[in-house]
Design an enzyme around this catalytic site. Structure first.
Site, mmCIF file in Angstrom:
data_model
loop_
_atom_site.group_PDB
_atom_site.id
_atom_site.type_symbol
_atom_site.label_atom_id
_atom_site.label_comp_id
_atom_site.label_asym_id
_atom_site.label_seq_id
_atom_site.Cartn_x
_atom_site.Cartn_y
_atom_site.Cartn_z
ATOM 1 N N ASP A 1 1.088 12.938 2.609
ATOM 2 C CA ASP A 1 0.383 11.682 2.900
ATOM 3 C C ASP A 1 0.944 11.124 4.206
ATOM 4 O O ASP A 1 2.161 10.999 4.367
ATOM 5 C CB ASP A 1 0.614 10.693 1.747
ATOM 6 C CG ASP A 1 -0.119 9.386 1.962
ATOM 7 O OD1 ASP A 1 -1.308 9.297 1.622
ATOM 8 O OD2 ASP A 1 0.487 8.446 2.507
ATOM 9 N N ASP B 1 -6.109 10.983 5.026
ATOM 10 C CA ASP B 1 -4.688 11.151 5.382
ATOM 11 C C ASP B 1 -3.873 11.857 4.308
ATOM 12 O O ASP B 1 -2.657 11.759 4.297
ATOM 13 C CB ASP B 1 -4.061 9.795 5.741
ATOM 14 C CG ASP B 1 -3.613 9.004 4.521
ATOM 15 O OD1 ASP B 1 -4.257 9.142 3.463
ATOM 16 O OD2 ASP B 1 -2.621 8.275 4.633
ATOM 17 N N GLU B 2 -4.556 12.595 3.445
ATOM 18 C CA GLU B 2 -3.833 13.112 2.282
ATOM 19 C C GLU B 2 -4.366 14.474 1.848
ATOM 20 O O GLU B 2 -5.569 14.663 1.784
ATOM 21 C CB GLU B 2 -4.077 12.099 1.169
ATOM 22 C CG GLU B 2 -3.007 12.014 0.150
ATOM 23 C CD GLU B 2 -3.247 10.812 -0.765
ATOM 24 O OE1 GLU B 2 -3.396 9.683 -0.261
ATOM 25 O OE2 GLU B 2 -3.297 11.029 -1.980
HETATM 26 P P1 TTP Z 1 -3.070 4.852 2.526
HETATM 27 O O1 TTP Z 1 -2.519 6.236 2.515
HETATM 28 O O2 TTP Z 1 -3.321 4.210 1.217
HETATM 29 O O3 TTP Z 1 -2.094 3.878 3.324
HETATM 30 P P2 TTP Z 1 -1.389 4.049 4.724
HETATM 31 O O4 TTP Z 1 -1.411 5.463 5.198
HETATM 32 O O5 TTP Z 1 -1.930 3.053 5.683
HETATM 33 O O6 TTP Z 1 0.105 3.620 4.376
HETATM 34 P P3 TTP Z 1 1.229 4.426 3.555
HETATM 35 O O7 TTP Z 1 2.337 4.647 4.533
HETATM 36 O O8 TTP Z 1 1.626 3.492 2.469
HETATM 37 O O9 TTP Z 1 0.619 5.684 3.048
HETATM 38 O O10 TTP Z 1 -4.430 4.860 3.336
HETATM 39 C C1 TTP Z 1 -4.684 5.701 4.422
HETATM 40 C C2 TTP Z 1 -5.578 5.017 5.426
HETATM 41 O O11 TTP Z 1 -6.807 4.678 4.814
HETATM 42 C C3 TTP Z 1 -4.986 3.725 5.955
HETATM 43 O O12 TTP Z 1 -4.146 3.919 7.058
HETATM 44 C C4 TTP Z 1 -6.214 2.928 6.278
HETATM 45 C C5 TTP Z 1 -7.273 3.407 5.310
HETATM 46 N N1 TTP Z 1 -7.462 2.422 4.206
HETATM 47 C C6 TTP Z 1 -8.513 1.498 4.300
HETATM 48 O O13 TTP Z 1 -9.284 1.524 5.275
HETATM 49 N N2 TTP Z 1 -8.660 0.582 3.305
HETATM 50 C C7 TTP Z 1 -7.831 0.504 2.216
HETATM 51 O O14 TTP Z 1 -8.004 -0.358 1.335
HETATM 52 C C8 TTP Z 1 -6.755 1.467 2.125
HETATM 53 C C9 TTP Z 1 -5.815 1.426 0.943
HETATM 54 C C10 TTP Z 1 -6.611 2.387 3.139
HETATM 55 CA CA CA Z 2 -3.230 8.198 1.438
HETATM 56 CA CA CA Z 3 -0.868 7.185 3.855
#
Ligand code: TTP
Ligand code: CA
Ligand code: CA
Length: 358
Positions: free
Chosen positions: A9, A107-108
Protein backbone atom coordinates in the site's frame (compact mmCIF):
# COMPACT_ATOMS: atom_id res chain seq x y z
CA UNK A 1 4.20 -25.37 1.19
CA UNK A 2 3.55 -22.41 3.46
CA UNK A 3 2.00 -19.54 1.58
CA UNK A 4 3.69 -16.13 1.40
CA UNK A 5 1.22 -13.36 0.57
CA UNK A 6 2.09 -9.68 0.55
CA UNK A 7 0.04 -6.51 0.45
CA UNK A 8 1.66 -3.33 -0.78
CA UNK A 9 0.00 0.00 0.00
CA UNK A 10 1.49 3.33 -1.03
CA UNK A 11 1.91 5.87 1.76
CA UNK A 12 -0.37 8.99 1.78
CA UNK A 13 -0.57 8.31 -1.92
CA UNK A 14 -2.08 11.35 -3.67
CA UNK A 15 -0.22 13.70 -1.33
CA UNK A 16 3.04 11.85 -1.85
CA UNK A 17 2.60 12.11 -5.65
CA UNK A 18 2.15 15.87 -5.37
CA UNK A 19 5.11 16.27 -3.04
CA UNK A 20 7.23 14.38 -5.53
CA UNK A 21 6.66 16.99 -8.22
CA UNK A 22 6.48 19.98 -5.87
CA UNK A 23 9.66 19.78 -3.78
CA UNK A 24 8.82 23.15 -2.24
CA UNK A 25 6.06 21.36 -0.24
CA UNK A 26 8.61 19.19 1.57
CA UNK A 27 8.11 19.25 5.36
CA UNK A 28 4.77 21.05 4.97
CA UNK A 29 1.29 19.72 5.73
CA UNK A 30 -0.26 18.82 2.36
CA UNK A 31 -3.94 18.17 1.75
CA UNK A 32 -5.43 16.84 -1.49
CA UNK A 33 -8.91 18.06 -2.35
CA UNK A 34 -11.60 16.58 -4.55
CA UNK A 35 -13.24 19.84 -5.56
CA UNK A 36 -16.99 19.98 -6.05
CA UNK A 37 -18.83 22.22 -8.47
CA UNK A 38 -19.53 24.88 -5.90
CA UNK A 39 -16.62 27.18 -5.33
CA UNK A 40 -14.62 26.65 -2.16
CA UNK A 41 -16.24 23.35 -1.40
CA UNK A 42 -15.20 19.74 -1.80
CA UNK A 43 -13.98 16.75 0.15
CA UNK A 44 -10.54 15.74 1.35
CA UNK A 45 -9.09 12.85 -0.66
CA UNK A 46 -6.09 12.46 1.60
CA UNK A 47 -3.58 14.34 3.72
CA UNK A 48 0.10 13.72 4.39
CA UNK A 49 1.13 12.81 7.92
CA UNK A 50 1.90 16.39 8.95
CA UNK A 51 -1.61 17.41 7.92
CA UNK A 52 -3.02 14.37 9.73
CA UNK A 53 -1.37 15.72 12.87
CA UNK A 54 -3.71 18.67 12.42
CA UNK A 55 -6.60 16.15 12.47
CA UNK A 56 -7.28 16.53 8.75
CA UNK A 57 -8.30 13.26 7.13
CA UNK A 58 -9.83 11.58 4.08
CA UNK A 59 -13.52 12.18 3.53
CA UNK A 60 -13.66 15.38 5.57
CA UNK A 61 -15.41 18.43 4.03
CA UNK A 62 -12.98 21.03 2.72
CA UNK A 63 -14.47 23.74 4.93
CA UNK A 64 -13.75 21.79 8.09
CA UNK A 65 -10.21 20.95 6.93
CA UNK A 66 -9.56 24.64 6.32
CA UNK A 67 -10.61 25.40 9.89
CA UNK A 68 -8.22 22.79 11.26
CA UNK A 69 -5.33 23.80 9.00
CA UNK A 70 -2.51 26.13 9.90
CA UNK A 71 -1.12 28.93 7.73
CA UNK A 72 1.49 26.50 6.43
CA UNK A 73 -0.98 23.89 5.20
CA UNK A 74 -1.02 23.52 1.44
CA UNK A 75 -4.25 22.54 -0.33
CA UNK A 76 -3.94 20.99 -3.79
CA UNK A 77 -6.72 19.87 -6.13
CA UNK A 78 -6.52 16.19 -7.06
CA UNK A 79 -5.03 15.24 -10.43
CA UNK A 80 -6.16 11.64 -10.87
CA UNK A 81 -4.51 11.15 -14.28
CA UNK A 82 -1.10 11.88 -12.82
CA UNK A 83 -1.68 9.57 -9.84
CA UNK A 84 -2.83 6.78 -12.16
CA UNK A 85 0.32 7.15 -14.21
CA UNK A 86 2.51 6.81 -11.13
CA UNK A 87 0.37 3.94 -9.87
CA UNK A 88 0.93 1.94 -13.05
CA UNK A 89 4.66 2.52 -12.85
CA UNK A 90 4.65 1.22 -9.28
CA UNK A 91 2.78 -1.96 -10.15
CA UNK A 92 4.94 -2.54 -13.21
CA UNK A 93 7.83 -2.80 -10.78
CA UNK A 94 5.87 -5.33 -8.73
CA UNK A 95 5.08 -7.26 -11.93
CA UNK A 96 8.77 -7.43 -12.63
CA UNK A 97 9.35 -9.41 -9.42
CA UNK A 98 6.17 -11.42 -9.27
CA UNK A 99 3.74 -12.85 -11.81
CA UNK A 100 0.77 -13.19 -9.44
CA UNK A 101 -0.33 -9.65 -8.71
CA UNK A 102 -3.88 -8.62 -7.81
CA UNK A 103 -4.36 -4.90 -7.85
CA UNK A 104 -7.23 -3.90 -5.59
CA UNK A 105 -7.12 -0.13 -5.83
CA UNK A 106 -5.09 2.72 -7.27
CA UNK A 107 -2.48 2.37 -4.51
CA UNK A 108 -2.78 -1.19 -3.32
CA UNK A 109 -2.05 -4.72 -4.54
CA UNK A 110 -1.70 -8.22 -3.17
CA UNK A 111 0.96 -10.48 -4.58
CA UNK A 112 1.71 -14.12 -4.01
CA UNK A 113 5.36 -14.89 -3.30
CA UNK A 114 4.86 -18.52 -2.30
CA UNK A 115 7.80 -20.56 -3.57
CA UNK A 116 9.88 -23.59 -2.72
CA UNK A 117 12.63 -21.13 -1.82
CA UNK A 118 10.66 -20.29 1.29
CA UNK A 119 9.52 -17.31 3.27
CA UNK A 120 12.98 -15.75 3.53
CA UNK A 121 13.08 -15.45 -0.24
CA UNK A 122 9.68 -13.71 -0.15
CA UNK A 123 11.01 -11.32 2.47
CA UNK A 124 13.99 -10.56 0.29
CA UNK A 125 11.74 -9.87 -2.70
CA UNK A 126 9.67 -7.40 -0.66
CA UNK A 127 12.82 -5.51 0.31
CA UNK A 128 13.87 -5.36 -3.34
CA UNK A 129 10.45 -4.13 -4.45
CA UNK A 130 10.48 -1.34 -1.87
CA UNK A 131 13.98 -0.33 -2.87
CA UNK A 132 13.23 -0.26 -6.56
CA UNK A 133 10.06 1.80 -6.10
CA UNK A 134 11.95 4.28 -3.98
CA UNK A 135 15.00 4.42 -6.17
CA UNK A 136 13.26 4.58 -9.57
CA UNK A 137 10.14 6.56 -8.70
CA UNK A 138 10.99 8.28 -5.41
CA UNK A 139 7.90 6.88 -3.68
CA UNK A 140 7.57 5.04 -0.37
CA UNK A 141 5.15 2.25 0.37
CA UNK A 142 4.37 -0.10 3.20
CA UNK A 143 4.30 -3.85 2.75
CA UNK A 144 2.77 -6.51 4.96
CA UNK A 145 3.99 -10.06 4.40
CA UNK A 146 2.19 -12.99 5.94
CA UNK A 147 0.51 -16.28 5.12
CA UNK A 148 -2.81 -15.01 3.78
CA UNK A 149 -4.55 -11.90 2.48
CA UNK A 150 -6.24 -10.94 5.75
CA UNK A 151 -2.99 -11.00 7.72
CA UNK A 152 -0.97 -9.36 4.95
CA UNK A 153 -3.39 -6.42 4.88
CA UNK A 154 -3.33 -6.03 8.66
CA UNK A 155 0.48 -6.31 8.65
CA UNK A 156 0.78 -3.59 6.02
CA UNK A 157 -0.69 -1.09 8.48
CA UNK A 158 1.71 -1.93 11.27
CA UNK A 159 4.76 0.03 10.19
CA UNK A 160 3.48 2.88 8.10
CA UNK A 161 5.06 4.83 6.44
CA UNK A 162 7.86 3.14 4.52
CA UNK A 163 7.55 -0.07 6.51
CA UNK A 164 7.90 -3.78 5.98
CA UNK A 165 6.14 -5.90 8.56
CA UNK A 166 6.52 -9.65 8.57
CA UNK A 167 3.75 -11.51 10.35
CA UNK A 168 4.52 -15.17 10.61
CA UNK A 169 4.45 -16.06 14.26
CA UNK A 170 2.38 -14.85 17.21
CA UNK A 171 -0.67 -14.40 15.02
CA UNK A 172 -3.18 -14.97 17.82
CA UNK A 173 -1.48 -12.34 19.97
CA UNK A 174 -1.30 -9.97 17.02
CA UNK A 175 -5.04 -10.32 16.41
CA UNK A 176 -5.84 -9.73 20.12
CA UNK A 177 -5.07 -6.02 19.80
CA UNK A 178 -7.18 -5.47 16.73
CA UNK A 179 -10.53 -3.75 16.70
CA UNK A 180 -13.46 -5.30 14.90
CA UNK A 181 -13.28 -2.49 12.34
CA UNK A 182 -9.81 -3.71 11.33
CA UNK A 183 -11.32 -6.94 10.03
CA UNK A 184 -11.54 -7.23 6.26
CA UNK A 185 -15.06 -6.44 5.04
CA UNK A 186 -16.23 -4.68 8.20
CA UNK A 187 -17.46 -1.15 7.52
CA UNK A 188 -19.72 1.12 9.55
CA UNK A 189 -22.82 -1.04 9.08
CA UNK A 190 -21.28 -4.35 10.12
CA UNK A 191 -19.37 -2.70 12.93
CA UNK A 192 -22.72 -1.65 14.41
CA UNK A 193 -24.06 -5.19 14.23
CA UNK A 194 -20.95 -6.55 15.88
CA UNK A 195 -21.02 -3.94 18.62
CA UNK A 196 -24.71 -4.44 19.34
CA UNK A 197 -23.79 -8.06 20.07
CA UNK A 198 -20.95 -7.05 22.37
CA UNK A 199 -18.15 -7.67 19.87
CA UNK A 200 -15.70 -4.76 19.99
CA UNK A 201 -12.45 -6.51 19.25
CA UNK A 202 -11.63 -9.28 16.82
CA UNK A 203 -10.92 -11.65 19.70
CA UNK A 204 -14.46 -11.17 21.08
CA UNK A 205 -15.75 -13.16 18.10
CA UNK A 206 -14.32 -16.24 19.76
CA UNK A 207 -17.00 -15.96 22.46
CA UNK A 208 -19.56 -16.88 19.82
CA UNK A 209 -20.31 -19.83 17.59
CA UNK A 210 -19.99 -19.82 13.85
CA UNK A 211 -23.78 -20.17 13.65
CA UNK A 212 -24.24 -16.91 15.54
CA UNK A 213 -22.23 -15.01 12.96
CA UNK A 214 -24.09 -16.74 10.15
CA UNK A 215 -27.29 -15.53 11.73
CA UNK A 216 -26.05 -11.93 11.87
CA UNK A 217 -24.37 -11.70 8.46
CA UNK A 218 -25.60 -14.60 6.30
CA UNK A 219 -23.72 -17.78 5.49
CA UNK A 220 -20.79 -16.57 3.35
CA UNK A 221 -19.87 -13.47 5.35
CA UNK A 222 -20.62 -15.02 8.74
CA UNK A 223 -18.33 -17.98 8.06
CA UNK A 224 -15.59 -15.73 6.70
CA UNK A 225 -15.67 -13.42 9.72
CA UNK A 226 -15.60 -16.40 12.06
CA UNK A 227 -12.54 -17.85 10.32
CA UNK A 228 -10.86 -14.44 10.14
CA UNK A 229 -11.04 -14.20 13.95
CA UNK A 230 -8.68 -17.19 14.06
CA UNK A 231 -6.42 -15.73 11.37
CA UNK A 232 -7.77 -18.14 8.78
CA UNK A 233 -8.36 -16.81 5.27
CA UNK A 234 -8.52 -19.12 2.27
CA UNK A 235 -8.88 -16.42 -0.38
CA UNK A 236 -6.35 -16.70 -3.18
CA UNK A 237 -4.52 -13.86 -4.86
CA UNK A 238 -6.40 -13.51 -8.16
CA UNK A 239 -3.98 -12.04 -10.71
CA UNK A 240 -5.76 -9.29 -12.64
CA UNK A 241 -2.95 -7.35 -14.29
CA UNK A 242 -2.01 -7.47 -17.90
CA UNK A 243 1.58 -8.47 -18.24
CA UNK A 244 3.61 -5.30 -18.68
CA UNK A 245 6.76 -7.09 -19.69
CA UNK A 246 8.13 -10.53 -20.47
CA UNK A 247 11.64 -11.46 -19.41
CA UNK A 248 13.98 -14.40 -18.92
CA UNK A 249 17.36 -14.53 -17.19
CA UNK A 250 20.14 -17.03 -17.01
CA UNK A 251 23.36 -17.38 -15.00
CA UNK A 252 26.47 -17.95 -17.10
CA UNK A 253 28.58 -21.00 -16.34
CA UNK A 254 31.34 -18.65 -15.28
CA UNK A 255 31.65 -14.85 -15.22
CA UNK A 256 32.59 -13.66 -18.68
CA UNK A 257 33.23 -10.74 -21.01
CA UNK A 258 33.40 -12.92 -24.08
CA UNK A 259 31.00 -11.52 -26.68
CA UNK A 260 30.24 -14.79 -28.46
CA UNK A 261 29.69 -16.66 -25.24
CA UNK A 262 27.21 -14.11 -23.89
CA UNK A 263 25.52 -13.55 -27.24
CA UNK A 264 24.83 -17.30 -27.54
CA UNK A 265 22.76 -17.10 -24.35
CA UNK A 266 21.05 -13.92 -25.46
CA UNK A 267 19.85 -15.63 -28.63
CA UNK A 268 18.33 -18.47 -26.61
CA UNK A 269 16.68 -16.07 -24.18
CA UNK A 270 15.37 -13.87 -27.00
CA UNK A 271 13.73 -16.89 -28.58
CA UNK A 272 11.96 -17.79 -25.32
CA UNK A 273 10.89 -14.22 -24.63
CA UNK A 274 9.70 -13.56 -28.18
CA UNK A 275 7.58 -16.72 -28.16
CA UNK A 276 6.05 -15.92 -24.81
CA UNK A 277 5.26 -12.33 -25.80
CA UNK A 278 3.80 -13.48 -29.13
CA UNK A 279 1.45 -15.90 -27.38
CA UNK A 280 -0.58 -13.00 -26.11
CA UNK A 281 -0.61 -11.49 -29.63
CA UNK A 282 1.13 -8.45 -28.38
CA UNK A 283 3.53 -6.22 -30.18
CA UNK A 284 6.19 -4.46 -28.22
CA UNK A 285 8.44 -1.50 -28.76
CA UNK A 286 11.12 -1.78 -26.10
CA UNK A 287 13.81 -4.41 -25.78
CA UNK A 288 16.15 -4.49 -22.81
CA UNK A 289 19.31 -6.28 -21.92
CA UNK A 290 19.59 -6.98 -18.22
CA UNK A 291 23.01 -7.70 -16.80
CA UNK A 292 24.08 -8.69 -13.32
CA UNK A 293 27.84 -8.26 -13.13
CA UNK A 294 30.32 -10.07 -10.90
CA UNK A 295 29.79 -7.43 -8.19
CA UNK A 296 26.05 -8.19 -8.27
CA UNK A 297 25.24 -4.75 -9.69
CA UNK A 298 22.15 -4.65 -11.87
CA UNK A 299 22.54 -2.90 -15.20
CA UNK A 300 19.70 -2.50 -17.67
CA UNK A 301 20.15 -1.17 -21.16
CA UNK A 302 17.07 -0.53 -23.30
CA UNK A 303 16.18 0.51 -26.79
CA UNK A 304 12.76 1.61 -28.00
CA UNK A 305 11.90 1.24 -31.69
CA UNK A 306 8.61 1.81 -33.47
CA UNK A 307 8.00 -1.91 -33.48
CA UNK A 308 10.09 -4.97 -32.85
CA UNK A 309 8.05 -7.45 -34.82
CA UNK A 310 10.36 -10.39 -35.45
CA UNK A 311 12.77 -12.54 -33.50
CA UNK A 312 15.50 -11.43 -35.87
CA UNK A 313 14.87 -7.79 -35.02
CA UNK A 314 14.83 -8.50 -31.31
CA UNK A 315 18.17 -10.32 -31.52
CA UNK A 316 19.61 -7.43 -33.54
CA UNK A 317 18.62 -4.91 -30.86
CA UNK A 318 19.92 -7.13 -28.06
CA UNK A 319 23.19 -7.58 -29.93
CA UNK A 320 23.66 -3.82 -30.21
CA UNK A 321 22.89 -3.44 -26.50
CA UNK A 322 25.46 -6.07 -25.60
CA UNK A 323 28.08 -4.25 -27.69
CA UNK A 324 27.18 -1.04 -25.90
CA UNK A 325 27.45 -2.69 -22.51
CA UNK A 326 30.86 -4.22 -23.22
CA UNK A 327 32.14 -0.91 -24.59
CA UNK A 328 31.00 1.06 -21.56
CA UNK A 329 31.78 -1.32 -18.74
CA UNK A 330 34.82 -3.22 -17.67
CA UNK A 331 32.98 -5.63 -15.42
CA UNK A 332 32.35 -9.28 -16.11
CA UNK A 333 28.87 -10.62 -16.69
CA UNK A 334 27.44 -13.09 -14.18
CA UNK A 335 23.77 -13.20 -15.22
CA UNK A 336 22.21 -12.06 -18.44
CA UNK A 337 18.57 -11.40 -19.23
CA UNK A 338 16.36 -10.35 -22.13
CA UNK A 339 13.24 -8.34 -21.52
CA UNK A 340 10.58 -6.89 -23.79
CA UNK A 341 8.04 -4.29 -22.71
CA UNK A 342 6.10 -1.25 -23.85
CA UNK A 343 3.36 -3.37 -25.39
CA UNK A 344 1.07 -1.86 -27.95
CA UNK A 345 -2.41 -1.21 -26.68
CA UNK A 346 -4.65 -3.72 -28.34
CA UNK A 347 -6.78 -6.77 -27.94
CA UNK A 348 -7.21 -7.91 -24.39
CA UNK A 349 -5.72 -4.84 -22.80
CA UNK A 350 -7.40 -4.19 -19.54
CA UNK A 351 -9.00 -0.83 -19.01
CA UNK A 352 -8.04 1.14 -15.95
CA UNK A 353 -8.89 -0.71 -12.80
CA UNK A 354 -11.46 0.76 -10.51
CA UNK A 355 -12.32 4.40 -10.45
CA UNK A 356 -11.46 4.66 -6.85
CA UNK A 357 -11.10 2.27 -3.99
CA UNK A 358 -8.81 3.35 -1.15
P1 TTP B 1 -5.53 5.15 1.27
O1 TTP B 1 -4.56 4.06 0.95
O2 TTP B 1 -6.70 4.80 2.09
O3 TTP B 1 -4.79 6.34 2.03
P2 TTP B 1 -3.43 7.07 1.71
O4 TTP B 1 -2.59 6.32 0.73
O5 TTP B 1 -3.69 8.49 1.35
O6 TTP B 1 -2.73 7.07 3.14
P3 TTP B 1 -2.04 5.85 3.93
O7 TTP B 1 -0.61 6.24 4.08
O8 TTP B 1 -2.75 5.82 5.24
O9 TTP B 1 -2.24 4.61 3.13
O10 TTP B 1 -6.05 5.77 -0.09
C1 TTP B 1 -5.28 5.86 -1.25
C2 TTP B 1 -5.64 7.09 -2.04
O11 TTP B 1 -7.01 7.03 -2.40
C3 TTP B 1 -5.46 8.37 -1.25
O12 TTP B 1 -4.16 8.89 -1.33
C4 TTP B 1 -6.49 9.27 -1.86
C5 TTP B 1 -7.60 8.35 -2.34
N1 TTP B 1 -8.76 8.39 -1.40
C6 TTP B 1 -9.84 9.22 -1.71
O13 TTP B 1 -9.84 9.89 -2.76
N2 TTP B 1 -10.89 9.27 -0.83
C7 TTP B 1 -10.93 8.56 0.34
O14 TTP B 1 -11.90 8.65 1.11
C8 TTP B 1 -9.81 7.70 0.64
C9 TTP B 1 -9.81 6.90 1.92
C10 TTP B 1 -8.75 7.66 -0.25
CA1 CA C 1 -4.86 1.93 0.02
CA1 CA D 1 -2.23 4.10 0.92
Amino acid sequence: MQKAIALLDLDYFYAQCEQLRKPETKDKPVVIVMPSLRENSGAIATANYLARDQKIKSGMPLQLAKKLASKETIFINADKEYYKELSSKVFEIVDFFCSKVEQVSIDEAYFDLTSPLGFEKAEDTCIKIKEKIKCELGLTCSIGLSTNKLLAKLASNEKKPDGLFILREGIEKFLEKKKIRDLFGVGVKFEKIFKSNGVNKIKDIKNFKKEDLVEWFGKAKGEDFYNFAFGIDERNVEPNREKQQVSRMITLRSDSRDFENIFEQIKLLSDLVFNEASKTHKRFKTASLVIVNSNYDNITKSKTKTEINSLKKLIEVEKALLHEFLDESLSKVRRVGVRVSNFEEGKGTQKTLFEFKG
